[in-house]
Design a protein around this motif. Structure first.
Motif, PDB file in Angstrom:
ATOM      1  N   MET A  53       0.016  -2.281  -2.822  1.00  0.00           N
ATOM      2  CA  MET A  53      -1.150  -1.454  -2.515  1.00  0.00           C
ATOM      3  C   MET A  53      -2.415  -2.256  -2.793  1.00  0.00           C
ATOM      4  N   THR A  54      -3.258  -2.418  -1.772  1.00  0.00           N
ATOM      5  CA  THR A  54      -4.477  -3.190  -1.930  1.00  0.00           C
ATOM      6  C   THR A  54      -5.543  -2.377  -2.660  1.00  0.00           C
ATOM      7  N   PRO A  55      -6.529  -3.055  -3.267  1.00  0.00           N
ATOM      8  CA  PRO A  55      -7.616  -2.316  -3.913  1.00  0.00           C
ATOM      9  C   PRO A  55      -8.347  -1.378  -2.958  1.00  0.00           C
ATOM     10  N   SER A  56      -8.525  -1.797  -1.707  1.00  0.00           N
ATOM     11  CA  SER A  56      -9.244  -0.935  -0.765  1.00  0.00           C
ATOM     12  C   SER A  56      -8.423   0.299  -0.414  1.00  0.00           C
ATOM     13  N   LEU A  57      -7.098   0.162  -0.296  1.00  0.00           N
ATOM     14  CA  LEU A  57      -6.253   1.338  -0.038  1.00  0.00           C
ATOM     15  C   LEU A  57      -6.277   2.275  -1.235  1.00  0.00           C
ATOM     16  N   LEU A  58      -6.190   1.735  -2.435  1.00  0.00           N
ATOM     17  CA  LEU A  58      -6.242   2.569  -3.637  1.00  0.00           C
ATOM     18  C   LEU A  58      -7.549   3.348  -3.703  1.00  0.00           C
ATOM     19  N   SER A  59      -8.658   2.678  -3.425  1.00  0.00           N
ATOM     20  CA  SER A  59      -9.958   3.347  -3.437  1.00  0.00           C
ATOM     21  C   SER A  59     -10.014   4.464  -2.409  1.00  0.00           C
ATOM     22  N   LEU A  60      -9.489   4.206  -1.215  1.00  0.00           N
ATOM     23  CA  LEU A  60      -9.504   5.216  -0.157  1.00  0.00           C
ATOM     24  C   LEU A  60      -8.612   6.400  -0.527  1.00  0.00           C
ATOM     25  N   LEU A  61      -7.434   6.132  -1.070  1.00  0.00           N
ATOM     26  CA  LEU A  61      -6.518   7.218  -1.427  1.00  0.00           C
ATOM     27  C   LEU A  61      -7.116   8.126  -2.491  1.00  0.00           C
ATOM     28  N   ARG A  62      -7.927   7.579  -3.377  1.00  0.00           N
ATOM     29  CA  ARG A  62      -8.564   8.398  -4.402  1.00  0.00           C
ATOM     30  C   ARG A  62      -9.687   9.261  -3.840  1.00  0.00           C
ATOM     31  N   LYS A  63     -10.154   8.944  -2.640  1.00  0.00           N
ATOM     32  CA  LYS A  63     -11.259   9.684  -2.040  1.00  0.00           C
ATOM     33  C   LYS A  63     -10.803  10.813  -1.123  1.00  0.00           C
ATOM     34  N   VAL A  64      -9.572  10.739  -0.644  1.00  0.00           N
ATOM     35  CA  VAL A  64      -9.097  11.753   0.312  1.00  0.00           C
ATOM     36  C   VAL A  64      -8.102  12.688  -0.362  1.00  0.00           C
ATOM     37  N   ASP A  65      -7.935  13.873   0.218  1.00  0.00           N
ATOM     38  CA  ASP A  65      -7.026  14.837  -0.383  1.00  0.00           C
ATOM     39  C   ASP A  65      -5.601  14.626   0.115  1.00  0.00           C
ATOM     40  N   THR A  66      -4.669  15.305  -0.530  1.00  0.00           N
ATOM     41  CA  THR A  66      -3.259  15.113  -0.217  1.00  0.00           C
ATOM     42  C   THR A  66      -2.890  15.597   1.184  1.00  0.00           C
ATOM     43  N   PRO A  67      -3.453  16.705   1.701  1.00  0.00           N
ATOM     44  CA  PRO A  67      -3.176  17.056   3.092  1.00  0.00           C
ATOM     45  C   PRO A  67      -3.574  15.959   4.081  1.00  0.00           C
ATOM     46  N   THR A  68      -4.687  15.278   3.806  1.00  0.00           N
ATOM     47  CA  THR A  68      -5.100  14.176   4.681  1.00  0.00           C
ATOM     48  C   THR A  68      -4.062  13.062   4.669  1.00  0.00           C
ATOM     49  N   VAL A  69      -3.539  12.752   3.485  1.00  0.00           N
ATOM     50  CA  VAL A  69      -2.527  11.700   3.393  1.00  0.00           C
ATOM     51  C   VAL A  69      -1.241  12.126   4.102  1.00  0.00           C
ATOM     52  N   CYS A  70      -0.859  13.402   3.977  1.00  0.00           N
ATOM     53  CA  CYS A  70       0.305  13.922   4.705  1.00  0.00           C
ATOM     54  C   CYS A  70       0.158  13.654   6.201  1.00  0.00           C
ATOM     55  N   ASN A  71      -1.000  14.008   6.738  1.00  0.00           N
ATOM     56  CA  ASN A  71      -1.233  13.818   8.169  1.00  0.00           C
ATOM     57  C   ASN A  71      -1.273  12.341   8.540  1.00  0.00           C
ATOM     58  N   ALA A  72      -1.894  11.527   7.676  1.00  0.00           N
ATOM     59  CA  ALA A  72      -2.021  10.102   7.966  1.00  0.00           C
ATOM     60  C   ALA A  72      -0.663   9.404   7.964  1.00  0.00           C
TER      61      ALA A  72
END
Length: 231
Positions: A1-20
């Motif tokens: 997991m890259t630092p930029s992905l980690l930063s992005l994942l902390r900014k979005v909610d879990t439903p967004t990640v489900c869809n992504a």
């Protein structure tokens, strides 16, 4: 997991990640997520993201093992939770579920785990001391209660089940007030682009719907563009 992905994942909610994840997989049907309603100790805080450190606890009945065995396992548990690398999440199954009574997660235990550098907790068990837990360390739990019961550690570094979600040690977990999911390992390198693509696609509808004079004709046009852009 890259630092930029980690930063992005902390900014979005879990439903967004489900869809992504479905965007990255190119199809619907992703199902590694919790079922039912969970409670969050800090719903206003960002999502918790990290690799699972797993354990099982129980609290309804006193342990039937010698005290020195329980004590040794408890310290082994804390050593395991403190180990690098991070980011990490404590994912702890209460084997008494659905009759959980022992609040393992209160002011002291959350402060200790945060001190270890962990990101938060996912559990089907009980939390307490709401308002006294440290900031920046959300607990996603099954219930709230006043007592610790006979809570004790039963297993460490083993697969667990939380509200229908099977979690293995080392799984990448994303969790917030909506619940939790496990990110499939084979799409981690695609996930950042998938989230950005999803957010830009959703803006097609959202931007149109927020314009003055939005009507069915405007919706139909926006929806057509939206469907062409999504999975």
């Amino acid at each position: 997991m890259t630092p930029s992905l980690l930063s992005l994942l902390r900014k979005v909610d879990t439903p967004t990640v489900c869809n992504a994840i479905e965007v990255a997989q190119g199809q619907r049907g992703f199902n590694r997520f919790t079922r039912g309603t969970m409670l969050c100790s800090a719903p206003e805080e960002p999502a918790i993201v990290g690799y699972a450190r797993t354990a099982k606890i129980a609290a309804v009945h006193p342990p039937n093992e010698p005290p020195e065995v329980i004590r040794t396992r408890r310290m082994a548990y804390y050593k395991y939770m403190a180990e690098p690398p991070g980011p990490s999440i404590a994912v702890v199954e209460d084997t008494d579920y659905p009759e959980c009574v022992g609040a393992y997660w209160g002011e002291i235990n959350t402060t200790v785990h945060k001190g270890f550098g962990m990101s938060g907790v996912l559990t089907n068990g009980v939390m307490r001391d709401l308002g006294d837990m440290p900031k920046g360390f959300p607990v996603i739990a099954g219930s709230v209660g006043p007592s610790h019961g006979f809570v004790h550690v039963r297993e460490i570094d083993t697969p667990v089940s939380i509200f229908g979600l099977e979690v293995c040690p080392g799984d990448l977990v994303h969790a917030d007030r909506h619940g939790a999911l496990v990110v499939p390992e084979d799409i981690i390198d695609q996930l950042e682009a998938a989230i950005q693509n999803l957010l830009s696609t959703e803006r097609i509808i959202l931007d149109a719907a927020r314009q003055p004079g939005f009507d069915f004709e405007a919706f139909e046009t926006a929806w057509s563009a939206f469907e062409k852009a999504r999975v």
